[in-house]
Design a protein around this motif. Structure first.
Motif, PDB file in Angstrom:
ATOM      1  N   ALA A 195      45.483  44.818  41.595  1.00  0.00           N
ATOM      2  CA  ALA A 195      44.428  44.168  42.373  1.00  0.00           C
ATOM      3  C   ALA A 195      43.072  44.860  42.221  1.00  0.00           C
ATOM      4  O   ALA A 195      42.043  44.203  42.070  1.00  0.00           O
ATOM      5  CB  ALA A 195      44.834  44.113  43.848  1.00  0.00           C
ATOM      6  N   GLN A 196      43.052  46.199  42.276  1.00  0.00           N
ATOM      7  CA  GLN A 196      41.782  46.911  42.207  1.00  0.00           C
ATOM      8  C   GLN A 196      41.109  46.710  40.848  1.00  0.00           C
ATOM      9  O   GLN A 196      39.896  46.500  40.757  1.00  0.00           O
ATOM     10  CB  GLN A 196      42.007  48.409  42.471  1.00  0.00           C
ATOM     11  CG  GLN A 196      40.732  49.190  42.714  1.00  0.00           C
ATOM     12  CD  GLN A 196      39.945  48.687  43.927  1.00  0.00           C
ATOM     13  OE1 GLN A 196      40.517  48.313  44.945  1.00  0.00           O
ATOM     14  NE2 GLN A 196      38.627  48.667  43.806  1.00  0.00           N
ATOM     15  N   LEU A 197      41.920  46.772  39.783  1.00  0.00           N
ATOM     16  CA  LEU A 197      41.371  46.555  38.444  1.00  0.00           C
ATOM     17  C   LEU A 197      40.879  45.115  38.296  1.00  0.00           C
ATOM     18  O   LEU A 197      39.861  44.856  37.640  1.00  0.00           O
ATOM     19  CB  LEU A 197      42.433  46.873  37.392  1.00  0.00           C
ATOM     20  CG  LEU A 197      42.013  46.728  35.920  1.00  0.00           C
ATOM     21  CD1 LEU A 197      40.758  47.528  35.626  1.00  0.00           C
ATOM     22  CD2 LEU A 197      43.155  47.150  35.010  1.00  0.00           C
ATOM     23  N   ASN A 214      36.555  41.218  37.603  1.00  0.00           N
ATOM     24  CA  ASN A 214      35.829  40.062  38.135  1.00  0.00           C
ATOM     25  C   ASN A 214      34.346  40.356  38.269  1.00  0.00           C
ATOM     26  O   ASN A 214      33.504  39.475  38.074  1.00  0.00           O
ATOM     27  CB  ASN A 214      36.403  39.660  39.500  1.00  0.00           C
ATOM     28  CG  ASN A 214      37.799  39.078  39.432  1.00  0.00           C
ATOM     29  OD1 ASN A 214      38.468  38.926  40.450  1.00  0.00           O
ATOM     30  ND2 ASN A 214      38.283  38.754  38.239  1.00  0.00           N
ATOM     31  N   GLY A 215      34.029  41.608  38.599  1.00  0.00           N
ATOM     32  CA  GLY A 215      32.636  41.992  38.724  1.00  0.00           C
ATOM     33  C   GLY A 215      31.864  41.897  37.415  1.00  0.00           C
ATOM     34  O   GLY A 215      30.637  41.800  37.416  1.00  0.00           O
ATOM     35  N   LEU A 216      32.583  41.918  36.305  1.00  0.00           N
ATOM     36  CA  LEU A 216      31.960  41.760  34.990  1.00  0.00           C
ATOM     37  C   LEU A 216      32.051  40.327  34.487  1.00  0.00           C
ATOM     38  O   LEU A 216      31.737  40.054  33.328  1.00  0.00           O
ATOM     39  CB  LEU A 216      32.632  42.698  33.981  1.00  0.00           C
ATOM     40  CG  LEU A 216      32.434  44.202  34.199  1.00  0.00           C
ATOM     41  CD1 LEU A 216      33.200  44.989  33.146  1.00  0.00           C
ATOM     42  CD2 LEU A 216      30.950  44.561  34.167  1.00  0.00           C
ATOM     43  N   GLY A 217      32.519  39.430  35.352  1.00  0.00           N
ATOM     44  CA  GLY A 217      32.649  38.034  34.949  1.00  0.00           C
ATOM     45  C   GLY A 217      33.930  37.728  34.205  1.00  0.00           C
ATOM     46  O   GLY A 217      34.069  36.660  33.610  1.00  0.00           O
ATOM     47  N   ILE A 218      34.878  38.652  34.234  1.00  0.00           N
ATOM     48  CA  ILE A 218      36.172  38.448  33.569  1.00  0.00           C
ATOM     49  C   ILE A 218      37.175  38.047  34.643  1.00  0.00           C
ATOM     50  O   ILE A 218      37.643  38.893  35.425  1.00  0.00           O
ATOM     51  CB  ILE A 218      36.623  39.721  32.838  1.00  0.00           C
ATOM     52  CG1 ILE A 218      35.615  40.091  31.751  1.00  0.00           C
ATOM     53  CG2 ILE A 218      38.010  39.539  32.222  1.00  0.00           C
ATOM     54  CD1 ILE A 218      35.885  41.428  31.073  1.00  0.00           C
ATOM     55  N   HIS A 219      37.481  36.773  34.707  1.00  0.00           N
ATOM     56  CA  HIS A 219      38.364  36.253  35.754  1.00  0.00           C
ATOM     57  C   HIS A 219      39.727  35.829  35.217  1.00  0.00           C
ATOM     58  O   HIS A 219      40.753  36.100  35.831  1.00  0.00           O
ATOM     59  CB  HIS A 219      37.697  35.064  36.457  1.00  0.00           C
ATOM     60  CG  HIS A 219      36.417  35.419  37.143  1.00  0.00           C
ATOM     61  ND1 HIS A 219      36.369  35.939  38.421  1.00  0.00           N
ATOM     62  CD2 HIS A 219      35.122  35.341  36.725  1.00  0.00           C
ATOM     63  CE1 HIS A 219      35.119  36.157  38.773  1.00  0.00           C
ATOM     64  NE2 HIS A 219      34.335  35.805  37.758  1.00  0.00           N
ATOM     65  N   SER A 220      39.758  35.171  34.095  1.00  0.00           N
ATOM     66  CA  SER A 220      41.017  34.673  33.549  1.00  0.00           C
ATOM     67  C   SER A 220      41.502  35.552  32.397  1.00  0.00           C
ATOM     68  O   SER A 220      40.741  36.378  31.861  1.00  0.00           O
ATOM     69  CB  SER A 220      40.847  33.235  33.047  1.00  0.00           C
ATOM     70  OG  SER A 220      40.022  33.213  31.883  1.00  0.00           O
ATOM     71  N   ILE A 221      42.760  35.349  32.021  1.00  0.00           N
ATOM     72  CA  ILE A 221      43.288  36.061  30.862  1.00  0.00           C
ATOM     73  C   ILE A 221      42.517  35.672  29.611  1.00  0.00           C
ATOM     74  O   ILE A 221      42.272  36.506  28.726  1.00  0.00           O
ATOM     75  CB  ILE A 221      44.789  35.758  30.711  1.00  0.00           C
ATOM     76  CG1 ILE A 221      45.560  36.353  31.899  1.00  0.00           C
ATOM     77  CG2 ILE A 221      45.335  36.303  29.394  1.00  0.00           C
ATOM     78  CD1 ILE A 221      47.032  36.016  31.903  1.00  0.00           C
ATOM     79  N   SER A 222      42.094  34.432  29.553  1.00  0.00           N
ATOM     80  CA  SER A 222      41.289  33.978  28.413  1.00  0.00           C
ATOM     81  C   SER A 222      39.972  34.757  28.330  1.00  0.00           C
ATOM     82  O   SER A 222      39.533  35.136  27.232  1.00  0.00           O
ATOM     83  CB  SER A 222      41.005  32.481  28.536  1.00  0.00           C
ATOM     84  OG  SER A 222      40.199  32.019  27.473  1.00  0.00           O
TER      85      SER A 222
END
Length: 411
Positions: free
Chosen positions: A197-199, A204-212
């Motif tokens: 969860a923390q990672l 998400n803070g870098l705009g990386i939300h999905s595995i894609s």
């Protein structure tokens, strides 16, 4: 980066579905197709659920006393944990899977990686062959994910399990590229192996939300912002194998020593004796397997049936160095004691050692050397473990806790 082994082009991950519930059904076929929950050691809460129980909306960890009033209405069946049965079923599954590959890594009690090779069509057939063989010969259902890397094999297994179109077997290379993209875009990065969860929040803070999103990230940037481990995950998502199969998996992922008490414990002094016994037993077991632990977790709990007295303290203690020394393990376990409320009736306690490493794999600096380790106290305890009056922790000699020592259960 090398693949899992010489000439092995792909990795298959075979995972038993709802393992504890499936093992109970293999032992008692009358449970098939019925809602089933497996309860914790003290029959307090649901630690595993069959698909039918999940369909009823029963959450993991739900106390049995809340489920019992509606069990008859639902047709819900409960079984106490039977770790001897689960260990036997697991051994049978792994032995059978070992017939299909010379490279087998038992990753956990219910899943294993295999090094395999062949065309996508051949490997798809192999996946179905293994799935059918385990069901027919052991009696438990499995799903199979096959890909060029461990990380993608994990994802393929997840899709095989949750998408009926795959019929329990998914070969990543046989999935059209457009569908691969849709599947990865629809899953949060928290679904990835090793991403917690923390990672996930940091990503998400870098705009990386999905595995894609992560699969398209620059591996070097990920290494610089996070770690080499996450960089390897990115490379594996991109198809570059970075996590080889272990030809021999040494030791276990964790050891747990836990027991419910016939008579509740109400003082920190009494619980100190129990934790000392468990630390001694953990030391002996680690010595037997040539392992040392880097992290110890200690916990205690009141009865789930006593809502007026609810206390579930726990503490996680990073050890200063990998160790199997009973003195250091006991000291770490005692960190739980300040969280114990005298007068509260604790009916269960235990310790868990994790981050296990082969003994001698990491030599400490001289200033951190542990004199107890050099004296071999852990191996000595293993040699005399039949004695109920020998120990290094305070209170071990008392007969009441000697009985706990002799009957405690490890997973």
């Amino acid at each position: 980066m090398s693949r899992a082994g010489p000439g092995l082009g792909s990795v298959a991950l075979v995972d038993v579905n709802c393992f504890y519930a499936s093992a109970e059904r293999a032992f008692d076929p009358s449970l098939e197709s019925r809602p089933l929950v497996v309860l914790s050691n003290n029959d307090g809460c649901a630690v595993a659920r069959s698909p039918e129980a999940k369909a009823l909306g029963i959450p993991l960890g739900e106390p049995w006393f809340k489920l019992a009033p509606r069990a008859k209405e639902w047709g819900l069946v409960a079984r106490s944990s039977n770790y001897e049965l689960y260990g036997d079923i697991s051994a049978r599954v792994m032995e059978l899977l070992g017939r299909y590959s010379a490279w087998l890594e038992v990753y956990s009690i219910d899943e294993a990686f295999l090094g395999v090779r062949g065309t996508p069509q051949e490997l798809q057939r192999l996946g179905h062959t293994m799935k059918t063989a385990v069901r027919r010969n052991v009696g438990v259902p499995v799903c199979v994910g096959i890909a060029g890397t461990k990380t993608l094999a994990k994802l393929a297994n997840k899709w095989a399990k949750h998408n009926p179109a795959f019929d329990g077997v998914c070969h990543w290379d046989a999935v059209p590229a457009a569908q691969q993209e849709r599947l990865m875009a629809g899953l949060s990065v928290i679904e990835l192996w090793g991403v917690a969860a923390q990672l996930t929040k940091r990503l998400n803070g870098l705009g990386i939300h999905s595995i894609s999103d992560l699969a398209r990230a620059d591996p070097i940037r990920i290494r610089d912002r996070f770690s080499v481990v996450l960089m390897r995950t990115v490379l594996e998502l991109q198809g570059t194998p970075c996590i080889p199969l272990e030809e021999q998996r040494i030791g276990r992922d964790q050891l747990i020593f836990s027991r419910s008490f016939a008579t509740p414990i109400t003082t920190g002094a009494a619980l100190r004796q129990v934790l000392g016994v468990y630390a001694q037993q953990a030391s002996a077991r680690l010595a037997r397997h040539g392992l040392q632990a880097k992290v110890l977790t200690a916990f205690a709990a009141t009865s789930f049936y006593d809502p007026q007295s609810s206390s579930h303290p726990s503490v996680c203690v990073p050890l200063p160095m990998p160790t199997a020394d009973p003195v250091l393990l006991a000291r770490a376990a005692y960190a739980l004691l300040p969280r114990i409320d005298d007068g509260v009736k604790y009916v269960r306690a235990g310790i868990m050692v994790t981050d296990l490493r082969p003994t001698g794999n990491q030599a400490p600096l001289e200033v951190f050397e542990n004199p107890h380790e050099e004296r071999g106290i852990g191996p000595l305890l293993e040699e005399v473990s039949g004695s109920s009056t020998f120990g290094v922790a305070a209170g071990v000699q008392h007969a009441c806790w000697a009985a706990v020592y002799n009957n405690s259960r490890s997973l």
